[in-house]
Scaffold this motif. Structure first.
Motif, PDB file in Angstrom:
ATOM      1  N   GLN A  70      40.586  57.874  40.977  1.00 14.47           N
ATOM      2  CA  GLN A  70      39.865  57.734  39.721  1.00 14.47           C
ATOM      3  C   GLN A  70      38.420  58.184  39.920  1.00 14.47           C
ATOM      4  OE1 GLN A  70      40.751  53.540  38.938  1.00 14.47           O
ATOM      5  NE2 GLN A  70      42.289  54.125  37.419  1.00 14.47           N
ATOM      6  N   ALA A  71      37.875  58.845  38.909  1.00 17.11           N
ATOM      7  CA  ALA A  71      36.518  59.367  39.019  1.00 17.11           C
ATOM      8  C   ALA A  71      35.825  59.289  37.679  1.00 17.11           C
ATOM      9  CB  ALA A  71      36.538  60.808  39.511  1.00 17.11           C
ATOM     10  N   THR A  96      44.936  48.923  31.183  1.00 19.05           N
ATOM     11  CA  THR A  96      44.621  50.088  30.363  1.00 19.05           C
ATOM     12  C   THR A  96      43.130  50.208  30.042  1.00 19.05           C
ATOM     13  OG1 THR A  96      45.164  48.785  28.400  1.00 19.05           O
ATOM     14  CG2 THR A  96      46.909  50.189  29.322  1.00 19.05           C
ATOM     15  N   THR A  97      42.312  49.285  30.533  1.00 16.82           N
ATOM     16  CA  THR A  97      40.866  49.391  30.335  1.00 16.82           C
ATOM     17  C   THR A  97      40.363  50.662  31.004  1.00 16.82           C
ATOM     18  OG1 THR A  97      40.681  46.980  30.394  1.00 16.82           O
ATOM     19  CG2 THR A  97      38.644  48.249  30.685  1.00 16.82           C
ATOM     20  N   PRO A  98      39.593  51.497  30.311  1.00 16.42           N
ATOM     21  CA  PRO A  98      39.152  52.767  30.913  1.00 16.42           C
ATOM     22  C   PRO A  98      38.303  52.539  32.165  1.00 16.42           C
ATOM     23  CG  PRO A  98      38.864  52.815  28.532  1.00 16.42           C
ATOM     24  CD  PRO A  98      39.215  51.404  28.876  1.00 16.42           C
ATOM     25  N   ILE A 158      35.322  47.056  40.527  1.00 16.98           N
ATOM     26  CA  ILE A 158      35.818  46.545  39.248  1.00 16.98           C
ATOM     27  C   ILE A 158      35.328  45.118  38.994  1.00 16.98           C
ATOM     28  CG2 ILE A 158      37.925  46.137  37.898  1.00 16.98           C
ATOM     29  CD1 ILE A 158      37.248  49.076  38.562  1.00 16.98           C
ATOM     30  N   GLY A 159      34.797  44.460  40.007  1.00 16.19           N
ATOM     31  CA  GLY A 159      34.299  43.101  39.863  1.00 16.19           C
ATOM     32  C   GLY A 159      35.312  42.046  40.265  1.00 16.19           C
ATOM     33  N   ASP A 160      36.444  42.459  40.831  1.00 19.98           N
ATOM     34  CA  ASP A 160      37.550  41.564  41.175  1.00 19.98           C
ATOM     35  C   ASP A 160      37.900  40.677  39.987  1.00 19.98           C
ATOM     36  OD1 ASP A 160      39.410  41.308  43.217  1.00 19.98           O
ATOM     37  OD2 ASP A 160      38.599  39.407  43.886  1.00 19.98           O
ATOM     38  N   ARG A 161      38.041  41.313  38.853  1.00 17.26           N
ATOM     39  CA  ARG A 161      38.416  40.649  37.612  1.00 17.26           C
ATOM     40  C   ARG A 161      39.726  41.220  37.087  1.00 17.26           C
ATOM     41  NH1 ARG A 161      34.613  37.688  34.841  1.00 17.26           N
ATOM     42  NH2 ARG A 161      32.559  37.575  35.831  1.00 17.26           N
ATOM     43  N   LEU A 162      40.463  40.402  36.383  1.00 16.04           N
ATOM     44  CA  LEU A 162      41.758  40.802  35.843  1.00 16.04           C
ATOM     45  C   LEU A 162      41.588  41.465  34.486  1.00 16.04           C
ATOM     46  CD1 LEU A 162      43.853  37.707  36.932  1.00 16.04           C
ATOM     47  CD2 LEU A 162      43.785  39.972  38.000  1.00 16.04           C
ATOM     48  N   HIS A 163      40.979  42.654  34.499  1.00 19.26           N
ATOM     49  CA  HIS A 163      40.923  43.465  33.297  1.00 19.26           C
ATOM     50  C   HIS A 163      42.336  43.901  32.919  1.00 19.26           C
ATOM     51  CE1 HIS A 163      36.513  44.182  33.215  1.00 19.26           C
ATOM     52  NE2 HIS A 163      36.600  44.104  34.528  1.00 19.26           N
ATOM     53  N   VAL A 210      43.497  46.324  38.725  1.00 21.53           N
ATOM     54  CA  VAL A 210      43.645  47.754  38.452  1.00 21.53           C
ATOM     55  C   VAL A 210      43.209  48.026  37.015  1.00 21.53           C
ATOM     56  CG1 VAL A 210      46.055  47.592  37.677  1.00 21.53           C
ATOM     57  CG2 VAL A 210      45.202  49.740  38.647  1.00 21.53           C
ATOM     58  N   VAL A 211      42.588  49.192  36.795  1.00 22.87           N
ATOM     59  CA  VAL A 211      42.218  49.652  35.461  1.00 22.87           C
ATOM     60  C   VAL A 211      42.545  51.143  35.380  1.00 22.87           C
ATOM     61  CG1 VAL A 211      40.368  47.951  35.165  1.00 22.87           C
ATOM     62  CG2 VAL A 211      39.826  50.203  36.135  1.00 22.87           C
TER      63      VAL A 211
END
Length: 398
Positions: free
Chosen positions: A395-396, A341-343, A333-338, A366-367
């Protein structure tokens, strides 16, 4: 390989998804650097009869990582240039708490290995400072019970076995949950703790080709990974599997080649279905249907968006790459605070090929959640569900 900027989003990252840092007192990343790492250094010092020089180095690392500024590796370190290129030049002289959490946490473990002479020619070269902890799990009564459960599982239909083994791999050292099949007409405890479940999509990607499984932890957590691989190979769900491991000890429990061989021997020595699986895996290694991989990038403090070309091509050629555990998820995920609910498919669109994540939640990132799921979890647990390891996700993305 690019040196990621310490604070600014990359060109492809949304501006509202900041990089995780450790500077907020009381936050989960802050607690890792300020509390977990000092406790770990004391455990490592007690686990081996290290000499005075190593003990001084461990004490210096404790002080430096808690109160000081990031220092480069010694000029004599063979991988000094690599860490310089992995962002060190931008971060040396800065507080451990002010640079990306993924980078500072990873660099702490590299400096720990330096302190105990892991890479230094001599009697301590190659001695895993975490081996005692890993073997204790592998040889525990809990592991015995989980392996014994395979005998009953072997009597169930193939599809049920696959789902149970998938959940065993997901939950790691809570793998016993994975072997509790759903009661008729009901929901298992494990299923009720999933915040996202793309299990059906993931199983559709087991299409008789190549599986790349990027391991997480050793010990009891690696056993169900191996058992899942055995099942997929045995039933033709994949033709070949590549188990990606760490090239050296990392993040306390992360699995190395030596750990994989320890786990394999543990299976081979077991009775019943577990022993049968171990012997099949041993044969698969000797004939090439199962391969081990330990690429230097596995210990890089970088997101998977910065994959080197050889790994990019390898993952692109696989039917699916399954990433295990929390650290691999953070890198994916990039260790970012998305926003939660971001797909998942949107954030992982860069990944070269179908990708899946099996992860228990032990950090803030988490996304892929529905708004209703996020709201219910926040209302019930006030955000603790993100870091407590009590919830998980499958998740896939095809």
């Amino acid at each position: 390989m690019p040196d990621p900027d310490a604070t600014a989003p990359s060109a492809t990252a949304p501006v509202d998804a900041p990089v995780v840092v450790s500077s907020v007192r009381g936050s989960f990343p802050w607690s890792v650097l300020a509390e977990r790492h000092p406790a770990l250094l004391r455990k490592v010092e007690d686990a081996f009869p290290y000499g005075p020089g190593q003990r001084r180095a461990l004490a210096a690392l404790l002080t430096n990582s808690s109160e000081g500024m990031i220092e480069p590796l010694p000029a004599s370190a063979a991988d000094r240039a690599r860490w310089d290129g992995w962002g060190g030049r931008a971060y040396y002289g800065r507080s451990w708490f002010d640079v990306p959490f993924l980078w500072s946490e990873s660099y702490f473990y590299r400096q720990l290995l330096e302190a105990v002479d892991y890479f230094t020619p001599g009697p301590w070269q190659g001695i895993d400072p975490f081996r005692t902890f890993k073997l204790a799990e592998l040889e525990s009564a809990e592991a015995d019970g989980e392996l014994a459960a395979l005998d009953d599982l072997a009597l169930r239909p193939v599809e049920e076995r696959e789902e149970a083994l998938l959940h065993g791999s997901l939950w790691g050292n809570r793998a016993d949950l994975g072997f509790r099949l759903q009661a008729a007409g009901g929901e298992s405890t494990a299923d009720s703790q999933l915040v996202a479940n793309d299990g059906e999509t993931l199983r559709s990607l087991f299409a008789g080709g190549t599986l790349c499984l990027v391991a997480d932890n050793a010990g009891r957590e690696l056993l169900p990974d191996l058992l899942l691989i055995d099942h997929l190979l045995r039933h033709g769900r994949v033709r070949r599997a590549v188990l990606h491991l760490k090239p050296y000890p990392y993040y306390v429990s992360d699995a190395t080649t030596a750990d994989a061989l320890d786990a394999l021997r543990r299976l081979v020595s077991a009775d019943g279905a577990a022993g049968d699986a171990g012997r099949r895996l041993w044969a698969a290694l000797t004939d090439g249907r199962l391969a081990l991989r330990a690429h230097p990038f596995a210990c890089a403090p970088l997101p998977y968006a910065d994959l080197p070309e050889d790994l990019r091509q390898e993952f692109a050629a696989a039917d699916v790459t399954v990433l295990k555990g929390d650290l691999n998820y953070r890198r994916l995920i990039g260790d970012r605070l998305h926003r939660a609910t971001t797909p998942f498919a949107e954030v992982t669109a860069y990944f070269p090929g179908p990708v899946a994540a099996l992860r228990t939640l032990k950090s803030d990132v988490v996304v892929g959640l529905t708004p209703a799921t996020e709201a219910a979890l926040d209302a019930a647990e006030d955000g603790r569900w993100r870091t407590g390891g009590t919830h998980a996700l499958i998740q896939a993305r095809c």
